[in-house]
Every structure is written in C-alpha cells, then in structure tokens.
Design an enzyme around this catalytic site. Structure first.
Site, PDB file in Angstrom:
ATOM      1  N   HIS A 164      57.673  68.897  71.557  1.00  0.00           N
ATOM      2  CA  HIS A 164      58.626  67.954  72.171  1.00  0.00           C
ATOM      3  C   HIS A 164      58.139  67.524  73.559  1.00  0.00           C
ATOM      4  O   HIS A 164      58.258  66.372  73.947  1.00  0.00           O
ATOM      5  CB  HIS A 164      59.996  68.625  72.337  1.00  0.00           C
ATOM      6  CG  HIS A 164      60.621  69.069  71.051  1.00  0.00           C
ATOM      7  ND1 HIS A 164      60.819  70.389  70.728  1.00  0.00           N
ATOM      8  CD2 HIS A 164      61.101  68.360  70.003  1.00  0.00           C
ATOM      9  CE1 HIS A 164      61.399  70.485  69.554  1.00  0.00           C
ATOM     10  NE2 HIS A 164      61.581  69.274  69.082  1.00  0.00           N
ATOM     11  N   GLY A 218      66.634  69.860  69.608  1.00  0.00           N
ATOM     12  CA  GLY A 218      66.654  70.965  70.564  1.00  0.00           C
ATOM     13  C   GLY A 218      65.735  72.109  70.186  1.00  0.00           C
ATOM     14  O   GLY A 218      64.836  71.958  69.369  1.00  0.00           O
TER      15      GLY A 218
END
Ligand code: PAF
Length: 287
Positions: free
Chosen positions: A35, A29
């Site tokens: 990402h 996260g």
C-alpha cells in the site's frame, strides 16, 4: 493529515480542492509496504493523496473472511500519516451502504476466470464500492497493485464503460525478501505454510522460464507451474492459468502479453500471485 468518516465531509473537501490533482489509493486497511508504495507513487504524481480504508462487505462471499479480515485502524491511521497521506477516508459500513442494495453492478467481461470463478459476486462488489468512492473523491489518478491483476483489468473496464475521468496506475507487486507477495492475509499463514508460500513466486518463475525458452502452448506452461506447486506445497491449488492480459481470455499461443496467475488455498489463507509477461517472457511490472 485529515481523517474523514462521512461522505458529506469528503465531498465538501473535494469541492474545495477543485483545481488540484488527486491521487487515490483505495485499501481495505491493515496497511503493508504494498500500500505504501502506491501512496509514494501517488505523492509523486499528484497535488494531494487520498486514501480510503474500508473493508467492503459486498466483495466477500457468505463463507469468506469478512468478519475476521485483519483490521487495525489506529495503526493504519498512524502509518497513513507517516507516509504522507493528505486525506484519510474511513467510513463505516452504515455510512457507505445506508440502505438495502437496490442497485447491482453486473460485469460480463473478465469475471468468469481466475478468482471470479470461485468468488462469485466479488468483482461486482469491488466495482460497486469503487464506483461510489470514485464519485465521492473524484480523483484524477487511482493506484492499484498488480498482485490483484484481475481486479486491475476489471477496474479498467469499469472506468472505461462508466466514463470515469481517471487515469489508472498499476504498480509492481511488493514482495518479502524471499519473494512472497505482501498481503494483509499473510498473517493467517502457519509457520510451515509461510515457508511453503515462497514456492508461489518460484512456480511462476518456472512458467516464465518456459516462455523465455520459446514455449508457446499455455497448457504446457500451466502443467509445469502446477507440477512445481504440487511438489513444493501442501496447499490446495485452486487454479493455475495462462491467459492474455488485460483481456483475460483463453489463448492458444503465448504470442501476446500474457498473465500466468495462480491461487493456492492454505488452511486459513488463500494466496494469489501472478506474473504479467510479454511474448518473450519479459516481466511487465507497471501498467
Ligand atoms: O484491493 C483491495 O484492497 C480492494 O479490493 C479495494 C480495491 C480497496 C476495493 O475494496
């Protein structure tokens, strides 16, 4: 995008998508462009993209930053949806590890160097969570950033040795405009440290230049990188290493594919970076 929090629901979902190719992007996260580049690649190569967000306690040592690791589930969910993730898996710690750990993964290759030296148990924790996620999601492809090149090499060994039918894809480190590798931990840097942190990539480029100029001795390259870091940052240099890649073994000459890898500890952030080079010093960005 579907948000799933239980292993059962995830397995059912996978069962219903039997004939689809699945690109899996595992994360902890606090999503950043690194990402997102993995998701974008996964979208190009698969029918569906599954992302996991799980801050895995097993890969943090007792004095590491598990509790204060940056988290923002709401923002991450919005970001994942925007970038086109199809299934977002966000389990709780209890969901992932309902019982005391009775099974322990032990890794005997690639963990006694670089980050493995100062983070005992870290890669075993990574291997455990990925083994579980690989079983639950059964992806056809899994995507990792090469900033964590040691992790990528070890995941390769994991996949090979446990016979997971997964193609691993290692993608280029995504950087800020000034060269600092994107990392969720960059938020811990003070203003001065943030400025100094640009010297990580520059130090690696000094090493690369040595290789391009024909230097073969790892110790000479290591020394040049260390000197550059020492004169440009107040951070504590944890390691500067030149090894072969992906084997991660010590070498006497740079006549093969190598990694120049560094770790620098600032007050609240430990930063890592690396360049993977061929024997002429040309960067290998994707594996
Ligand atoms: O690279 C990471 O963020 C983590 O190590 C991973 C692969 C998601 C496993 O927890």
């Amino acid at each position: 995008m579907e948000v799933i929090t239980t292993k059962k629901a995830l397995q059912e979902k996978r069962h219903n998508k039997k004939n689809k190719t699945i690109g899996f992007v595992p994360t902890m996260g606090f999503l950043h462009e690194g990402h997102l580049s993995l998701v974008n690649q996964a979208k190009k190569e698969n029918d569906l993209v599954v992302m996991s967000i799980f801050v895995n306690p097993l890969q943090f040592g007792p004095n590491e930053d598990f509790e204060r690791y940056p988290r923002d589930e709401e923002q991450d969910t919005r970001t994942a949806k925007e970038v086109g993730v199809d299934i977002l898996f966000i389990p709780s710690v209890q969901e992932m590890y309902p019982n005391d750990q009775a099974i322990h993964i032990s890794i005997t290759k690639g963990t006694d160097v670089l980050c493995g030296k100062s983070r005992p148990g870290h890669f075993e924790g990574v291997a455990m969570v990925l083994s579980k996620l690989f079983h639950l999601i059964a992806p056809t492809h899994a995507y990792f950033g090469l900033k964590d090149a040691q992790q990528f090499a070890i995941v390769h060994t994991l996949v090979q040795h446990l016979d997971f039918q997964i193609t691993l894809v290692g993608l280029p480190t995504v950087r800020e405009a000034d060269g600092l590798a994107k990392s969720s931990r960059n938020v811990y840097l003070s203003k001065t440290e943030r400025e100094e942190a640009t010297s990580l990539l520059k130090s690696l480029q000094v090493g690369q230049q040595y290789v391009q100029n024909g230097e073969k001795l790892p110790s000479v390259i290591q020394e040049a990188v260390t000197q550059y870091l020492q004169t440009t940052t107040n951070g504590r240099i944890e390691y500067v290493s030149v090894l072969n890649y992906p084997e991660l073994a010590n070498i006497s000459s740079t006549n093969e594919q190598i990694i120049i890898a560094i770790a620098v500890q600032f007050e609240k952030a430990r930063l890592i970076d690396n360049l993977i080079l061929d024997s002429y010093g040309k960067q290998i960005e994707r594996i």
